[in-house]
Design an enzyme around this catalytic site. Structure first.
Site, mmCIF file in Angstrom:
data_model
loop_
_atom_site.group_PDB
_atom_site.id
_atom_site.type_symbol
_atom_site.label_atom_id
_atom_site.label_comp_id
_atom_site.label_asym_id
_atom_site.label_seq_id
_atom_site.Cartn_x
_atom_site.Cartn_y
_atom_site.Cartn_z
ATOM 1 N N ARG A 248 9.583 20.670 57.440
ATOM 2 C CA ARG A 248 11.349 20.365 56.950
ATOM 3 C C ARG A 248 11.582 21.528 55.983
ATOM 4 O O ARG A 248 11.058 21.557 54.787
ATOM 5 C CB ARG A 248 11.405 18.996 56.615
ATOM 6 C CG ARG A 248 12.841 18.765 56.294
ATOM 7 C CD ARG A 248 13.066 17.368 55.653
ATOM 8 N NE ARG A 248 12.902 17.573 54.078
ATOM 9 C CZ ARG A 248 12.802 16.411 53.331
ATOM 10 N NH1 ARG A 248 12.553 15.385 53.877
ATOM 11 N NH2 ARG A 248 12.508 16.718 52.190
ATOM 12 N N HIS A 252 16.169 16.607 52.079
ATOM 13 C CA HIS A 252 16.342 15.459 53.099
ATOM 14 C C HIS A 252 17.636 15.723 53.573
ATOM 15 O O HIS A 252 17.751 15.348 54.750
ATOM 16 C CB HIS A 252 15.877 14.298 52.282
ATOM 17 C CG HIS A 252 16.444 13.043 53.245
ATOM 18 N ND1 HIS A 252 15.734 12.466 54.457
ATOM 19 C CD2 HIS A 252 17.484 12.070 53.137
ATOM 20 C CE1 HIS A 252 16.551 11.596 54.959
ATOM 21 N NE2 HIS A 252 17.292 11.274 54.064
ATOM 22 N N TYR A 260 11.061 15.957 43.968
ATOM 23 C CA TYR A 260 9.742 15.185 44.372
ATOM 24 C C TYR A 260 8.679 16.085 45.090
ATOM 25 O O TYR A 260 7.476 15.673 45.124
ATOM 26 C CB TYR A 260 10.075 14.125 45.467
ATOM 27 C CG TYR A 260 11.068 14.544 46.357
ATOM 28 C CD1 TYR A 260 10.267 15.176 47.681
ATOM 29 C CD2 TYR A 260 12.252 14.698 46.506
ATOM 30 C CE1 TYR A 260 11.271 15.645 48.691
ATOM 31 C CE2 TYR A 260 12.982 14.886 47.597
ATOM 32 C CZ TYR A 260 12.366 15.573 48.528
ATOM 33 O OH TYR A 260 13.198 15.916 49.811
#
Length: 328
Positions: A248, A252, A260
């Protein structure tokens, strides 16, 4: 099973269309959301989940599918929708909330639905697994050809729906393939912090079905694993689980600060981006020339430009249309 030259060219061009589409959507999404990010502002309000980097998961599987085969996808669906043949103009219009969209602008980017090619997706984690199993059961009971493919993220493999779907699919020997897109992060939680097994292909054994782990985010390797699984399903051999280790390249969601992620974690995935890697293979193994590549790139960009132009110029639905096509 290895792809032909034409199949590799299709995968390459489709990956380019997906990447160009999402890069364009990213730019447009940020319109009106700067300097202070406000998700409600701009021509595309709401959340936006990009699949940049995960294109091999889509093309390697969908290269084997026909419009009559069923695909359910996740809240990060654009690459799979494009590979399945969803109308790009209507999908763009749907993302913009326009009247000409696939659902008249009602669904947005997480609820893309195109019955012409049997594609759907959902923002609910693991939600597409049950419908995929149901579609496969329907095909089997009616004696119809076709397989179902359910895409999920690695985090969804920890949901109850995952285990229920695998159990029924195996019990009834249904023509369904479960594809796990393992990008190592469930929102901001790493797989190592949430999952007891090193890879989800191991879980297939518990339900008596084949499980394949595909490493390297390689569309050719995905193609080979998917070809075996789909052949088995079409011949009455039942379900398969394919776990694909993918990357990815974005957060998100758009606006995710990604605090993170360990510093420098994305350096390697970006360096091994599957699109330039496949281009090199086509040049070395299949004689793709610079002129051929320029034509493919131009055609992919043109498809995206035409879709975005269509979406921007389309009308918004009238406010009262929000009350139409809803359950009473």
């Amino acid at each position: 099973m290895l792809p032909t030259r034409d199949q590799k060219l299709w995968m390459y061009e489709t990956m380019l269309v997906s990447r160009f589409f999402e890069e364009t959507i990213e730019q447009i999404y940020l319109e009106g959301k700067k300097p202070v990010f406000n998700m409600a502002k701009g021509p595309i309000p709401g959340e936006m989940h990009l699949s940049n980097g995960q294109e091999p998961c889509a093309v390697g599987v969908c290269a084997h599918l026909t419009p009559s085969d069923i695909v359910t996808s996740t809240h990060r669906p654009h690459h799979v929708a494009i590979a399945k043949g969803v109308d790009l103009k209507k999908m763009a219009a749907e993302i913009f909330g326009k009247k000409t969209g696939l659902s008249g602008g009602r669904g947005g980017h997480m609820h893309i639905f195109d019955p012409d090619v049997n594609f759907s997706c959902s923002g609910i984690i693991a939600q597409g697994m049950g419908p995929a199993v149901g579609a496969a059961l329907s095909r089997k009971l009616q004696g119809k050809e076709g397989v179902a493919v359910s895409y999920i993220g690695e985090g969804a493999a920890n949901q109850g729906a995952f285990h229920e779907a695998l159990n029924l699919a195996a019990l009834w020997k249904l023509p369904v393939i479960f594809v796990v897109e393992d990008n190592a992060w469930g929102i901001s939680v790493s797989k190592e912090s949430s999952t007891a097994v090193p890879n989800n292909a191991l879980r297939a054994q518990a339900y008596g079905m084949p499980g394949h782990l595909v490493k390297g985010n390689d569309p050719i390797a995905v193609f080979s694993a998917a070809g075996e699984a789909i052949r088995l399903a079409r011949s009455g051999g039942g379900p398969t689980l394919i776990d694909i280790e993918t990357d990815r390249l974005a957060g998100h969601f758009m606006g995710d600060a990604e605090g993170y992620r360990p510093k420098g974690e994305l350096d390697s995935p970006r360096a091994r981006d599957a699109i330039p890697a496949l281009l090199k293979r086509l040049q070395a193994e299949d004689g793709l020339t610079d002129a051929d590549n320029a034509e493919i790139v131009a055609r992919a960009r043109r498809k995206v430009d035409e879709a975005i132009k269509f979406a921007r110029e389309s009308e918004y639905p009238a406010p009262e249309e929000a009350l139409e096509k809803v359950f009473a």
